[in-house]
Scaffold this active site. Structure first.
Site, PDB file in Angstrom:
ATOM      1  CG  ASP A  64     -14.020 -11.873   4.923  1.00 41.86           C
ATOM      2  OD1 ASP A  64     -13.604 -12.200   3.798  1.00 41.86           O
ATOM      3  OD2 ASP A  64     -13.387 -12.114   5.978  1.00 41.86           O
ATOM      4  CG  ASN A  91     -12.080  -7.153  -8.207  1.00 43.09           C
ATOM      5  OD1 ASN A  91     -11.169  -7.159  -9.033  1.00 43.09           O
ATOM      6  ND2 ASN A  91     -12.070  -6.340  -7.164  1.00 43.09           N
ATOM      7  CB  SER A 138      -7.533 -14.886 -13.845  1.00 41.43           C
ATOM      8  OG  SER A 138      -6.380 -15.678 -13.645  1.00 41.43           O
ATOM      9  CB  SER A 139      -3.432 -12.494 -12.135  1.00 43.60           C
ATOM     10  OG  SER A 139      -2.105 -12.016 -12.220  1.00 43.60           O
ATOM     11  CE1 TYR A 152      -3.199 -12.413  -6.848  1.00 45.16           C
ATOM     12  CE2 TYR A 152      -1.611 -12.759  -8.623  1.00 45.16           C
ATOM     13  CZ  TYR A 152      -2.707 -12.083  -8.101  1.00 45.16           C
ATOM     14  OH  TYR A 152      -3.300 -11.088  -8.833  1.00 45.16           O
ATOM     15  CE  LYS A 156      -6.110 -13.429  -8.685  1.00 42.87           C
ATOM     16  NZ  LYS A 156      -7.475 -12.872  -8.580  1.00 42.87           N
ATOM     17  CB  VAL A 184      -3.473  -2.868 -11.986  1.00 44.50           C
ATOM     18  CG1 VAL A 184      -4.392  -1.649 -11.975  1.00 44.50           C
ATOM     19  CG2 VAL A 184      -3.881  -3.839 -13.081  1.00 44.50           C
TER      20      VAL A 184
END
Length: 252
Positions: A64, A91, A138-139, A152, A156, A184
């Site tokens: 974890d 990731n 990231s995103s 979130y 990111k 995704v």
């Protein structure tokens, strides 16, 4: 193109499913030895068995990343077992989207600190490599305001900032880059769940992408594998957006 990954060692967090697993498979297919971790022991064991069955040199461990000591222990043990580390891929995400105090804490601990702790634990080995590379995930939600604005998206965005700082600080010694995926879709993933439980949101998200579809994990993984490889020798400090033209802002 020869990515020059044969004989290299890479570490991937969150590597048992989705984007992470596709990254593990992509690196292993190029000849790298890949150590990966994820929180669910059964999922790790199943993924390891399946990928080894494909003939790849992969090694899974249940970790974890929110547990800093366990993460550092895994990194050090992997470096010792495999004779060093040439690349790390951060990731894991808590995927904590609604704005609650619990989600802010989870995003900080898992997304942000999970990335920082991975890098700090691996840095001595990366600096000892002749091709040390860091890739953070990231995103597009870290780049523009969307439905994931809040914990979130905020963290990111912070990951991109952190990674570009690393690129400057480590220039000439270790490369550091970010990949920012768009939406995704994969079996068991968040968008499959949204499709089933919130079809209106799913339809809205799908409609925003001019390609008419969401990405597949392997499409994100290809970008990560390239940036992690010695073939990307002079690429550092970049945020590579892989979103099928989903975002419309100009990245200067």
């Amino acid at each position: 193109m020869d990515l020059q990954l044969a004989g290299r060692t890479a570490l991937v967090t969150g590597g048992s499913r989705g984007i992470g697993r596709a990254i593990v498979e992509g690196l292993a297919a190029e000849g790298a030895t890949v150590a990966f971790c994820a929180r669910d022991a059964d999922g790790v064991r199943k993924a390891e068995e399946e990928m080894r069955g494909a003939g790849w040199d992969v090694h899974g461990t249940a970790v974890d990343v929110a547990d800093g000591d366990a993460l550092a222990t895994w990194v050090r043990a992997s470096a010792t077992e495999h004779g060093g580390i040439d690349a790390v891929v951060a990731n894991v995400s808590a995927l904590a989207i609604p704005s609650s105090e619990e989600n802010w804490a989870a995003s900080f601990t898992t997304d942000m600190l999970g990335t920082v702790r991975l890098v700090e634990a691996a840095l001595p080995a990366l600096e000892a490599s002749d091709a040390g590379a860091i890739v953070t995930i990231s995103s597009v939600s870290g780049r523009e305001i969307d439905f994931a604005a809040g914990p979130y998206g905020t963290f990111k965005g912070a990951i991109v900032h952190y990674t570009q700082g690393l690129a400057h600080q480590l220039a000439g010694r270790v490369r550091a880059n970010t990949v920012s995926p768009g939406n995704v879709y994969f079996s068991g993933g968040v968008w499959e769940s949204i499709e089933e439980n919130d079809p209106d949101l799913f339809s809205q998200a799908l409609g925003l992408n001019p390609t008419g579809r969401m990405a597949r994990p392997e499409e994100i993984a290809r970008a990560v594998v390239f940036l992690a490889s010695p073939a990307a020798t002079f690429i550092t400090g970049t945020n590579l957006v892989v979103d099928g033209a989903l975002t419309r802002g100009v990245q200067l």
